[in-house]
Design an enzyme around this catalytic site. Structure first.
Site, mmCIF file in Angstrom:
data_model
loop_
_atom_site.group_PDB
_atom_site.id
_atom_site.type_symbol
_atom_site.label_atom_id
_atom_site.label_comp_id
_atom_site.label_asym_id
_atom_site.label_seq_id
_atom_site.Cartn_x
_atom_site.Cartn_y
_atom_site.Cartn_z
ATOM 1 N N ASP A 8 43.147 31.244 119.391
ATOM 2 C CA ASP A 8 43.201 31.806 120.734
ATOM 3 C C ASP A 8 44.088 30.968 121.649
ATOM 4 O O ASP A 8 44.464 29.836 121.319
ATOM 5 C CB ASP A 8 41.794 31.883 121.331
ATOM 6 C CG ASP A 8 40.928 32.921 120.641
ATOM 7 O OD1 ASP A 8 41.485 33.847 120.025
ATOM 8 O OD2 ASP A 8 39.690 32.798 120.714
ATOM 9 N N TYR A 29 36.404 23.230 112.206
ATOM 10 C CA TYR A 29 36.724 23.178 113.626
ATOM 11 C C TYR A 29 35.975 22.031 114.292
ATOM 12 O O TYR A 29 34.845 21.701 113.906
ATOM 13 C CB TYR A 29 36.325 24.484 114.322
ATOM 14 C CG TYR A 29 37.257 25.648 114.081
ATOM 15 C CD1 TYR A 29 38.355 25.866 114.907
ATOM 16 C CD2 TYR A 29 37.039 26.535 113.035
ATOM 17 C CE1 TYR A 29 39.206 26.947 114.694
ATOM 18 C CE2 TYR A 29 37.894 27.607 112.810
ATOM 19 C CZ TYR A 29 38.973 27.805 113.654
ATOM 20 O OH TYR A 29 39.826 28.863 113.436
#
Length: 258
Positions: free
Chosen positions: A55, A114
């Site tokens: 994103d 992540y």
């Protein structure tokens, strides 16, 4: 015509980019990568395909894309050096390797890790903003650590998908989910203490990590309980969590291809 296939790993600071995927009238990572490739390949045919989108404002320590060419690279190391020389300073190529035609960077089995970097309690130096989220409220870190562990294993994650539909596949497995003190990123302007949520899994839905992080932050603020998180992970349960943690604290740390 024979084609040649290469996997290139890159790292980038996502703060000034509108994510990976090309979009009209905005600067994206894929746009900058393809512009650079077009320049150094001097207009020869190529195609680039990412292992997944990130994103807007999300950064990466190690992302990957596949490069398709009609002519082989004579010297991969020289190509990597030339690529880096022409990329903008907030994108860096790390490695390159040749793969065969059977390799598909999107469908190939992989594990992604992540990190979400954050701190709390006081306003931070503005230089922290590109990679660290600051929560001004006090947080119960010990309770958040318990909450993070609830995500480990196979669960129903519909509550942690942005705009879910009725026919989506929401049963996913998270291999690791832990909240630890940050010892990876340091700078003289960083706060005395900061924290990392580390998450590893085979596949994540849109905004899943940020919704998980936002839920843990609300847990740390006392806005919800461990029992609420447990309930949200039960089969066919959907609890709408409102807080999506800011994108700038999220870092794609690694991709492991099987």
């Amino acid at each position: 015509m024979k084609k040649y296939f290469y996997v290139i790993t890159i790292q980038y600071l996502g703060y000034r980019f509108h994510g990976w995927q090309k979009q009209p009238d905005v600067k994206t990572l894929h746009l900058m990568v393809d512009r650079t490739l077009n320049f150094i390949l001097e207009g020869k045919y190529f195609k680039s395909l990412s292992s997944g989108r990130t994103d807007a404002m999300v950064s990466a320590e190690c992302a990957a894309f596949e490069l398709f060419l009609e002519e082989p690279l004579e010297d991969q190391n020289a190509f990597l050096k030339l690529f880096n020389h022409n990329l903008p300073q907030d994108i860096r190529a790390l490695t390159i390797r040749e793969v065969d035609a059977k390799f598909n960077i999107i469908n190939h089995s992989k594990i992604k890790e992540y990190l979400y970097l954050f701190t709390f309690g006081e306003k931070c130096h503005p230089f922290c903003a590109p990679i660290m989220t600051t929560i001004l409220d006090e947080l119960d870190i010990d309770l958040m650590k318990q909450g993070a562990k609830l995500f480990e294993g196979e669960h129903y994650f519909k509550s942690f998908c942005f705009k879910p539909t009725d026919n989506g596949q929401y049963t996913r497995e998270i291999i690791t989910c832990e909240l630890v003190e940050n010892t990876i990123y340091t700078a003289n302007y960083f706060p005395k203490k900061s924290y990392i949520l580390r998450v590893r899994g085979k596949g994540f839905m849109r905004n899943q990590i940020r919704l998980m992080m936002g839920t843990l932050i609300d847990l740390g603020k006392g806005k919800l309980t461990l029992e609420t998180i447990k309930q949200s992970l039960e089969p066919d349960c959907f609890i709408k969590f409102e807080y999506i943690a800011p994108a700038s604290g999220l870092i794609l740390n690694n991709i492991e291809f099987s």
